[in-house]
Design a protein around this motif. Sequence first.
Motif, PDB file in Angstrom:
ATOM      1  N   LEU A  12      -4.039   0.484   6.108  1.00 51.54           N
ATOM      2  CA  LEU A  12      -3.905   1.469   5.027  1.00 51.54           C
ATOM      3  C   LEU A  12      -3.367   2.796   5.556  1.00 51.54           C
ATOM      4  O   LEU A  12      -2.592   3.467   4.869  1.00 51.54           O
ATOM      5  N   GLN A  13      -3.743   3.163   6.759  1.00 48.71           N
ATOM      6  CA  GLN A  13      -3.256   4.415   7.326  1.00 48.71           C
ATOM      7  C   GLN A  13      -1.746   4.390   7.525  1.00 48.71           C
ATOM      8  O   GLN A  13      -1.088   5.414   7.398  1.00 48.71           O
ATOM      9  N   SER A  14      -1.188   3.221   7.807  1.00 49.20           N
ATOM     10  CA  SER A  14       0.267   3.140   7.959  1.00 49.20           C
ATOM     11  C   SER A  14       0.977   3.453   6.637  1.00 49.20           C
ATOM     12  O   SER A  14       2.078   3.993   6.638  1.00 49.20           O
ATOM     13  N   PHE A  15       0.335   3.136   5.530  1.00 45.79           N
ATOM     14  CA  PHE A  15       0.927   3.441   4.221  1.00 45.79           C
ATOM     15  C   PHE A  15       0.725   4.905   3.841  1.00 45.79           C
ATOM     16  O   PHE A  15       1.471   5.448   3.035  1.00 45.79           O
ATOM     17  N   ALA A  16      -0.288   5.553   4.427  1.00 45.43           N
ATOM     18  CA  ALA A  16      -0.572   6.946   4.099  1.00 45.43           C
ATOM     19  C   ALA A  16       0.594   7.859   4.469  1.00 45.43           C
ATOM     20  O   ALA A  16       0.863   8.843   3.779  1.00 45.43           O
ATOM     21  N   ALA A  17       1.288   7.531   5.530  1.00 45.92           N
ATOM     22  CA  ALA A  17       2.409   8.370   5.981  1.00 45.92           C
ATOM     23  C   ALA A  17       3.590   8.305   5.025  1.00 45.92           C
ATOM     24  O   ALA A  17       4.255   9.310   4.780  1.00 45.92           O
ATOM     25  N   THR A  18       3.856   7.124   4.487  1.00 47.71           N
ATOM     26  CA  THR A  18       5.039   6.958   3.633  1.00 47.71           C
ATOM     27  C   THR A  18       4.716   6.989   2.149  1.00 47.71           C
ATOM     28  O   THR A  18       5.576   7.273   1.331  1.00 47.71           O
ATOM     29  N   GLY A  19       3.494   6.638   1.805  1.00 51.65           N
ATOM     30  CA  GLY A  19       3.111   6.558   0.400  1.00 51.65           C
ATOM     31  C   GLY A  19       3.515   5.226  -0.205  1.00 51.65           C
ATOM     32  O   GLY A  19       4.341   4.499   0.364  1.00 51.65           O
ATOM     33  N   VAL A  20       2.919   4.927  -1.322  1.00 54.98           N
ATOM     34  CA  VAL A  20       3.186   3.683  -2.038  1.00 54.98           C
ATOM     35  C   VAL A  20       3.345   4.035  -3.509  1.00 54.98           C
ATOM     36  O   VAL A  20       2.545   4.790  -4.054  1.00 54.98           O
ATOM     37  N   PRO A  21       4.382   3.507  -4.158  1.00 52.74           N
ATOM     38  CA  PRO A  21       4.564   3.831  -5.581  1.00 52.74           C
ATOM     39  C   PRO A  21       3.424   3.263  -6.423  1.00 52.74           C
ATOM     40  O   PRO A  21       2.861   2.213  -6.112  1.00 52.74           O
ATOM     41  N   SER A  22       3.102   3.988  -7.467  1.00 53.15           N
ATOM     42  CA  SER A  22       2.071   3.512  -8.393  1.00 53.15           C
ATOM     43  C   SER A  22       2.641   2.389  -9.253  1.00 53.15           C
ATOM     44  O   SER A  22       3.854   2.155  -9.280  1.00 53.15           O
ATOM     45  N   ARG A  23       1.768   1.712  -9.960  1.00 52.83           N
ATOM     46  CA  ARG A  23       2.215   0.662 -10.883  1.00 52.83           C
ATOM     47  C   ARG A  23       3.142   1.256 -11.945  1.00 52.83           C
ATOM     48  O   ARG A  23       4.150   0.648 -12.304  1.00 52.83           O
ATOM     49  N   SER A  24       2.802   2.440 -12.436  1.00 50.30           N
ATOM     50  CA  SER A  24       3.650   3.042 -13.476  1.00 50.30           C
ATOM     51  C   SER A  24       5.013   3.439 -12.922  1.00 50.30           C
ATOM     52  O   SER A  24       6.029   3.323 -13.615  1.00 50.30           O
ATOM     53  N   GLU A  25       5.075   3.892 -11.666  1.00 49.18           N
ATOM     54  CA  GLU A  25       6.372   4.206 -11.063  1.00 49.18           C
ATOM     55  C   GLU A  25       7.225   2.952 -10.918  1.00 49.18           C
ATOM     56  O   GLU A  25       8.435   2.985 -11.173  1.00 49.18           O
ATOM     57  N   LEU A  26       6.598   1.858 -10.514  1.00 52.18           N
ATOM     58  CA  LEU A  26       7.338   0.595 -10.413  1.00 52.18           C
ATOM     59  C   LEU A  26       7.899   0.203 -11.776  1.00 52.18           C
ATOM     60  O   LEU A  26       9.037  -0.245 -11.882  1.00 52.18           O
ATOM     61  N   MET A  27       7.105   0.379 -12.811  1.00 54.61           N
ATOM     62  CA  MET A  27       7.539   0.015 -14.165  1.00 54.61           C
ATOM     63  C   MET A  27       8.665   0.941 -14.635  1.00 54.61           C
ATOM     64  O   MET A  27       9.631   0.483 -15.251  1.00 54.61           O
ATOM     65  N   GLN A  28       8.551   2.237 -14.339  1.00 53.75           N
ATOM     66  CA  GLN A  28       9.585   3.189 -14.760  1.00 53.75           C
ATOM     67  C   GLN A  28      10.926   2.916 -14.098  1.00 53.75           C
ATOM     68  O   GLN A  28      11.979   3.099 -14.710  1.00 53.75           O
ATOM     69  N   LYS A  29      10.905   2.481 -12.845  1.00 48.32           N
ATOM     70  CA  LYS A  29      12.142   2.238 -12.107  1.00 48.32           C
ATOM     71  C   LYS A  29      12.776   0.891 -12.442  1.00 48.32           C
ATOM     72  O   LYS A  29      13.952   0.677 -12.171  1.00 48.32           O
ATOM     73  N   PHE A  30      12.000  -0.004 -13.037  1.00 47.98           N
ATOM     74  CA  PHE A  30      12.491  -1.362 -13.194  1.00 47.98           C
ATOM     75  C   PHE A  30      13.740  -1.498 -14.068  1.00 47.98           C
ATOM     76  O   PHE A  30      14.627  -2.281 -13.715  1.00 47.98           O
ATOM     77  N   PRO A  31      13.875  -0.817 -15.198  1.00 47.03           N
ATOM     78  CA  PRO A  31      15.095  -1.008 -15.999  1.00 47.03           C
ATOM     79  C   PRO A  31      16.388  -0.761 -15.208  1.00 47.03           C
ATOM     80  O   PRO A  31      17.342  -1.531 -15.321  1.00 47.03           O
ATOM     81  N   ASP A  32      16.412   0.289 -14.391  1.00 48.55           N
ATOM     82  CA  ASP A  32      17.608   0.551 -13.579  1.00 48.55           C
ATOM     83  C   ASP A  32      17.808  -0.539 -12.530  1.00 48.55           C
ATOM     84  O   ASP A  32      18.936  -0.953 -12.253  1.00 48.55           O
ATOM     85  N   VAL A  33      16.712  -1.013 -11.954  1.00 55.48           N
ATOM     86  CA  VAL A  33      16.783  -2.084 -10.959  1.00 55.48           C
ATOM     87  C   VAL A  33      17.283  -3.365 -11.616  1.00 55.48           C
ATOM     88  O   VAL A  33      18.131  -4.068 -11.060  1.00 55.48           O
TER      89      VAL A  33
END
Length: 141
Positions: A12-33
């Motif tokens: 988990l600490q390895s992800f703390a440095a870069t961050g992880v998108p939230s579920r809502s961010e994944l959903m917001q980006k999906f139409p463009d993807v």
Amino acid sequence: KVIPDDPAIASLQSFAATGVPSRSELMQKFPDVANAMLSAINQPDPNQGIVERLTESAFSLVKVRPVGNIEGETPDAMIARMENKLRNGDLQGAALEWNGLPEAARTASADYKKSLDARIEVENLVGGTLTRAITSTGKQG
């Protein structure tokens, strides 16, 4: 503090440095993807004539794609199911749909898939850590 030596903490600490998108961010980006994946798959035929190219160009201005739980194994259907699974919280199912897409679509959405996989891994790590913490607390108490 409950289980500081849990092996998931280091992961988990390895992800703390870069961050992880939230579920809502994944959903917001999906139409463009989704549009990028479809564009990568639906490349125009280099041998088509001028009329076909003009028609293709006109249709490219309007983005239409199916949504929901669409049956079939076409890329359009897989992308629609992927979006539907994301919307319903089934991140694992969305990742599985992505795995079945043609190479061009996977290449166009590789960064998105990395984000999706990171979210899945973090949720699994947190869930496992909480389960172990609750289990160990119950045994101590």
